[in-house]
Design an enzyme around this catalytic site. Structure first.
Site, mmCIF file in Angstrom:
data_model
loop_
_atom_site.group_PDB
_atom_site.id
_atom_site.type_symbol
_atom_site.label_atom_id
_atom_site.label_comp_id
_atom_site.label_asym_id
_atom_site.label_seq_id
_atom_site.Cartn_x
_atom_site.Cartn_y
_atom_site.Cartn_z
ATOM 1 N N ARG A 165 0.939 -0.836 -0.331
ATOM 2 C CA ARG A 165 0.506 -0.140 -0.177
ATOM 3 C C ARG A 165 0.974 1.349 0.270
ATOM 4 O O ARG A 165 0.230 1.921 0.745
ATOM 5 C CB ARG A 165 -0.731 0.336 1.362
ATOM 6 C CG ARG A 165 -1.806 -1.147 1.495
ATOM 7 C CD ARG A 165 -2.830 -1.574 0.452
ATOM 8 N NE ARG A 165 -3.765 -2.862 0.931
ATOM 9 C CZ ARG A 165 -3.456 -3.378 0.124
ATOM 10 N NH1 ARG A 165 -3.084 -4.055 -0.564
ATOM 11 N NH2 ARG A 165 -4.576 -4.666 0.576
ATOM 12 N N SER A 239 -11.264 0.306 3.846
ATOM 13 C CA SER A 239 -10.245 0.466 4.998
ATOM 14 C C SER A 239 -9.069 2.247 5.288
ATOM 15 O O SER A 239 -9.049 2.331 4.997
ATOM 16 C CB SER A 239 -8.768 -0.098 5.087
ATOM 17 O OG SER A 239 -8.896 -1.694 4.332
ATOM 18 N N GLU A 334 -4.776 4.347 6.566
ATOM 19 C CA GLU A 334 -4.546 4.746 5.108
ATOM 20 C C GLU A 334 -5.129 5.746 4.006
ATOM 21 O O GLU A 334 -4.844 5.896 3.546
ATOM 22 C CB GLU A 334 -4.998 3.268 4.042
ATOM 23 C CG GLU A 334 -4.687 2.901 3.370
ATOM 24 C CD GLU A 334 -5.316 1.380 2.612
ATOM 25 O OE1 GLU A 334 -4.636 0.288 3.467
ATOM 26 O OE2 GLU A 334 -6.029 1.911 2.313
HETATM 27 P P1 FAD Z 1 -8.919 9.293 -4.235
HETATM 28 O O1 FAD Z 1 -9.393 9.526 -3.449
HETATM 29 O O2 FAD Z 1 -9.623 10.339 -4.960
HETATM 30 O O3 FAD Z 1 -7.575 10.131 -4.010
HETATM 31 C C1 FAD Z 1 -6.543 9.476 -3.683
HETATM 32 C C2 FAD Z 1 -5.231 10.150 -3.608
HETATM 33 O O4 FAD Z 1 -4.438 10.185 -5.012
HETATM 34 C C3 FAD Z 1 -5.649 12.096 -3.220
HETATM 35 O O5 FAD Z 1 -4.112 11.626 -2.080
HETATM 36 C C4 FAD Z 1 -5.420 12.151 -4.002
HETATM 37 O O6 FAD Z 1 -4.824 13.482 -4.717
HETATM 38 C C5 FAD Z 1 -4.607 11.515 -4.957
HETATM 39 N N1 FAD Z 1 -4.639 11.063 -6.171
HETATM 40 C C6 FAD Z 1 -5.631 11.143 -7.422
HETATM 41 N N2 FAD Z 1 -5.676 10.948 -7.976
HETATM 42 C C7 FAD Z 1 -4.494 11.008 -8.904
HETATM 43 C C8 FAD Z 1 -3.958 11.573 -10.434
HETATM 44 N N3 FAD Z 1 -4.516 11.190 -11.405
HETATM 45 N N4 FAD Z 1 -3.125 12.114 -9.900
HETATM 46 C C9 FAD Z 1 -2.608 12.001 -8.906
HETATM 47 N N5 FAD Z 1 -2.214 12.649 -7.996
HETATM 48 C C10 FAD Z 1 -3.810 11.846 -7.487
HETATM 49 N N6 FAD Z 1 -8.062 0.203 -2.296
HETATM 50 C C11 FAD Z 1 -7.268 -0.895 -1.849
HETATM 51 O O7 FAD Z 1 -5.972 -0.744 -2.381
HETATM 52 N N7 FAD Z 1 -7.849 -2.385 -1.794
HETATM 53 C C12 FAD Z 1 -9.202 -1.993 -2.025
HETATM 54 O O8 FAD Z 1 -9.461 -3.524 -1.626
HETATM 55 C C13 FAD Z 1 -9.477 -1.033 -1.431
HETATM 56 N N8 FAD Z 1 -10.728 -1.252 -1.328
HETATM 57 C C14 FAD Z 1 -11.959 0.239 -1.279
HETATM 58 C C15 FAD Z 1 -13.028 -0.322 -1.126
HETATM 59 C C16 FAD Z 1 -13.979 0.927 -0.463
HETATM 60 C C17 FAD Z 1 -15.961 0.748 -0.263
HETATM 61 C C18 FAD Z 1 -13.766 2.189 -0.432
HETATM 62 C C19 FAD Z 1 -14.616 3.476 -0.424
HETATM 63 C C20 FAD Z 1 -12.088 1.844 -0.840
HETATM 64 C C21 FAD Z 1 -11.668 1.006 -0.894
HETATM 65 N N9 FAD Z 1 -9.998 1.354 -1.259
HETATM 66 C C22 FAD Z 1 -9.063 -0.230 -1.190
HETATM 67 C C23 FAD Z 1 -9.336 2.702 -1.523
HETATM 68 C C24 FAD Z 1 -9.313 3.725 -2.292
HETATM 69 O O9 FAD Z 1 -10.510 3.155 -3.344
HETATM 70 C C25 FAD Z 1 -8.060 3.162 -3.347
HETATM 71 O O10 FAD Z 1 -7.142 3.723 -2.537
HETATM 72 C C26 FAD Z 1 -8.283 4.279 -4.609
HETATM 73 O O11 FAD Z 1 -6.544 3.797 -5.539
HETATM 74 C C27 FAD Z 1 -8.447 5.181 -4.770
HETATM 75 O O12 FAD Z 1 -8.716 6.088 -6.027
HETATM 76 P P2 FAD Z 1 -9.358 7.768 -6.022
HETATM 77 O O13 FAD Z 1 -9.879 7.587 -7.414
HETATM 78 O O14 FAD Z 1 -10.702 7.551 -5.507
HETATM 79 O O15 FAD Z 1 -8.464 8.580 -5.438
HETATM 80 P P1 NAP Z 2 -10.014 -10.287 5.538
HETATM 81 O O1 NAP Z 2 -10.098 -11.331 4.189
HETATM 82 O O2 NAP Z 2 -11.314 -10.761 6.571
HETATM 83 O O3 NAP Z 2 -8.395 -10.969 5.955
HETATM 84 C C1 NAP Z 2 -8.528 -10.056 6.969
HETATM 85 C C2 NAP Z 2 -7.001 -9.220 6.901
HETATM 86 O O4 NAP Z 2 -5.761 -9.878 6.969
HETATM 87 C C3 NAP Z 2 -6.835 -8.445 5.548
HETATM 88 O O5 NAP Z 2 -6.206 -7.408 5.318
HETATM 89 C C4 NAP Z 2 -5.379 -9.750 4.932
HETATM 90 O O6 NAP Z 2 -4.181 -8.565 4.405
HETATM 91 C C5 NAP Z 2 -5.566 -10.341 5.539
HETATM 92 N N1 NAP Z 2 -5.741 -11.365 4.850
HETATM 93 C C6 NAP Z 2 -6.357 -12.442 4.705
HETATM 94 N N2 NAP Z 2 -6.100 -13.655 4.276
HETATM 95 C C7 NAP Z 2 -4.975 -13.516 3.545
HETATM 96 C C8 NAP Z 2 -3.966 -14.122 3.501
HETATM 97 N N3 NAP Z 2 -4.102 -15.699 2.598
HETATM 98 N N4 NAP Z 2 -2.491 -13.522 3.130
HETATM 99 C C9 NAP Z 2 -2.166 -12.663 3.250
HETATM 100 N N5 NAP Z 2 -3.180 -12.288 3.985
HETATM 101 C C10 NAP Z 2 -4.383 -12.195 4.395
HETATM 102 O O7 NAP Z 2 -10.281 -9.309 4.940
HETATM 103 P P2 NAP Z 2 -11.303 -7.933 4.003
HETATM 104 O O8 NAP Z 2 -11.430 -7.180 5.280
HETATM 105 O O9 NAP Z 2 -12.530 -9.193 3.449
HETATM 106 O O10 NAP Z 2 -10.917 -7.281 2.661
HETATM 107 C C11 NAP Z 2 -10.553 -8.037 1.585
HETATM 108 C C12 NAP Z 2 -9.825 -8.520 0.971
HETATM 109 O O11 NAP Z 2 -10.290 -6.714 0.083
HETATM 110 C C13 NAP Z 2 -8.136 -7.589 1.251
HETATM 111 O O12 NAP Z 2 -7.196 -7.654 0.511
HETATM 112 C C14 NAP Z 2 -8.245 -6.018 1.513
HETATM 113 O O13 NAP Z 2 -7.163 -5.488 2.033
HETATM 114 C C15 NAP Z 2 -9.401 -5.734 0.419
HETATM 115 N N6 NAP Z 2 -10.070 -4.343 0.803
HETATM 116 C C16 NAP Z 2 -8.913 -3.000 1.146
HETATM 117 C C17 NAP Z 2 -9.835 -2.079 1.405
HETATM 118 C C18 NAP Z 2 -9.017 -0.814 1.313
HETATM 119 O O14 NAP Z 2 -9.622 0.242 1.102
HETATM 120 N N7 NAP Z 2 -7.619 -0.844 1.629
HETATM 121 C C19 NAP Z 2 -11.283 -1.876 1.602
HETATM 122 C C20 NAP Z 2 -12.089 -3.293 1.291
HETATM 123 C C21 NAP Z 2 -11.501 -4.767 1.678
HETATM 124 P P3 NAP Z 2 -4.614 -7.279 2.855
HETATM 125 O O15 NAP Z 2 -5.202 -6.153 3.679
HETATM 126 O O16 NAP Z 2 -2.664 -7.138 2.630
HETATM 127 O O17 NAP Z 2 -4.950 -7.991 2.056
#
Ligand code: FAD
Ligand code: NAP
Length: 338
Positions: A165, A239, A334
């Protein structure tokens, strides 16, 4: 090129649904307009911020600097062989639509990243990841407009310094660039990653023994829809905290006292689940005024409708303090706090 200064409500442009206002909102409809608009803006030393899909930002106040919003979304094939394809996708393309499009074309690698909100331009920034896949595994290069040099630059995968991340765009280049396009290297040979237990259970429930990439995408979509709050119904940014990645001896110390804590190897470190730590502190499903902690995933903070960014921030601070006090771990946010 000049632009008209527009005041814009951001309520529908951020997934927390925070009712803040941008005093100088500038949509960018073409890549050409990026340099034309940003060069004079930055020469006058004004701060510029970039908005994508607004799914990883917590707005705690109105935005007073210029806020640019890339909306260009072309897709170009750069090279195409029997086994792989290289495709440039512009920043404003919706991430999930791009994932679905790639699978439809028979270009594989992004299936586990289905249904992540936001746009393509932000995907490299925190190296989006889910279900055992990180976007870095499919990125060849990233092109951006640099606010310091007032020029475009293309850097390859290794220069992006991708980590868990994390990337150079979240570190030294934070708020100093605008990503215009990402080049993806995708495989034409179907190969799936089902290492996360939830995907395996979902496929088994549907009696799918040999899943295709489309099956994996569908499984991920179903799991996410069943577990995560849809921002259209309840404001959230996914998250709120990163999972802590600890040195082995620190993790072992914690696991000695909490043998049930989910933990996963992460190189020569150990990753703990932040959601589990928060849940152990009693936060899951709690409501504090207009905001709270989701009842199915304690890592997700929610806006019950009338909450403010400051309320969410204060809640996150209380959570940080209780996890630090119970486990001696300082969680890292995050979500970007603005
Ligand atoms: P924004 O929220 O608009 O911006 C985020 C940051 O990036 C800000 O600092 C902004 O200035 C910058 N930015 C945006 N676009 C640009 C650009 N073109 N150039 C330069 N800077 C820029 N993230 C995960 O990693 N894994 C997940 O599974 C995941 N699940 C999610 C589930 C939900 C329900 C939600 C709401 C969010 C989740 N996220 C997850 C977080 C998020 O969706 C990601 O981080 C996504 O990439 C953000 O994209 P955005 O376009 O909305 O960025
Ligand atoms: P989950 O499956 O309940 O698992 C909880 C945590 O354990 C996760 O964060 C995941 O880490 C870790 N995990 C589970 N199984 C694993 C494996 N086999 N190997 C390594 N790590 C493992 O998690 P969840 O909340 O439902 O999310 C599912 C996936 O979607 C995750 O990968 C999570 O990162 C992603 N997600 C991300 C966001 C976001 O905003 N960043 C939001 C929703 C979901 P990791 O997070 O490193 O994978």
């Amino acid at each position: 090129m000049s632009h008209t200064t527009t005041t814009q409500s951001l309520k529908s442009l951020n997934t927390f649904g925070m009712p803040v206002v941008a005093g100088n909102y500038i949509p960018l409809t073409t890549v050409d307009s990026v340099a034309q608009i940003l060069t004079p803006l930055l020469r006058s030393e004004k701060e510029v911020r970039v908005l994508g899909g607004g799914s990883n930002i917590l707005f705690t106040r109105d935005v007073h600097c210029a806020l640019v919003h890339p909306q260009f979304k072309e897709v170009r094939i750069i090279s195409d062989t029997n086994t792989s394809v290289s495709v440039a996708v512009e920043a404003g393309f919706n991430w999930h639509q791009w994932v679905l499009h790639s699978i439809d074309q028979g270009w594989y690698g992004l299936e586990n990243l289905s249904l992540i909100p936001g746009n393509v331009g932000a995907a490299p920034i925190q190296n989006i990841g889910a279900y055992g896949v990180e976007v870095k595994d499919c990125i060849a290069s990233v092109t951006y407009y640099d606010f310091d040099t007032l020029s475009f630059k293309t850097i390859t995968n290794s220069a992006c310094e991708f980590g868990y991340r994390n990337s150079v765009f979240k570190q030294s280049l934070k708020n100093k660039i605008l990503i215009t396009e990402v080049v993806f290297e995708l495989s034409k040979i179907p190969k799936v990653n089902t290492q996360y237990g939830a995907i395996q259970s979902q496929l088994e429930a549907n009696a799918i023994a040999t899943p295709s990439p489309k099956d994996v995408s569908n499984a991920v979509i179903s799991i996410r829809q069943s577990k995560l709050p849809n921002p259209a119904d309840i404001g959230n940014a996914g998250s709120f905290f990163k999972n802590p990645v600890l040195a082995k001896d620190q993790a072992q110390e914690i696991l000695k006292n909490h043998p049930n804590a989910p933990n996963y190897p992460a190189g020569d470190h150990v990753k703990l689940a932040a959601g589990w730590l928060i849940e152990q502190c009693g936060w899951k499903g709690k409501t504090l005024g207009n905001v709270g902690v989701h009842n199915k995933q304690a890592l997700v903070l929610v806006n019950h409708g009338k909450g403010s960014g400051q309320e969410i921030y204060n809640l996150s601070q209380q959570i940080l303090e209780s996890v630090a006090s119970k486990f001696g771990i300082t969680l890292e946010r995050e979500v970007n706090i603005w």
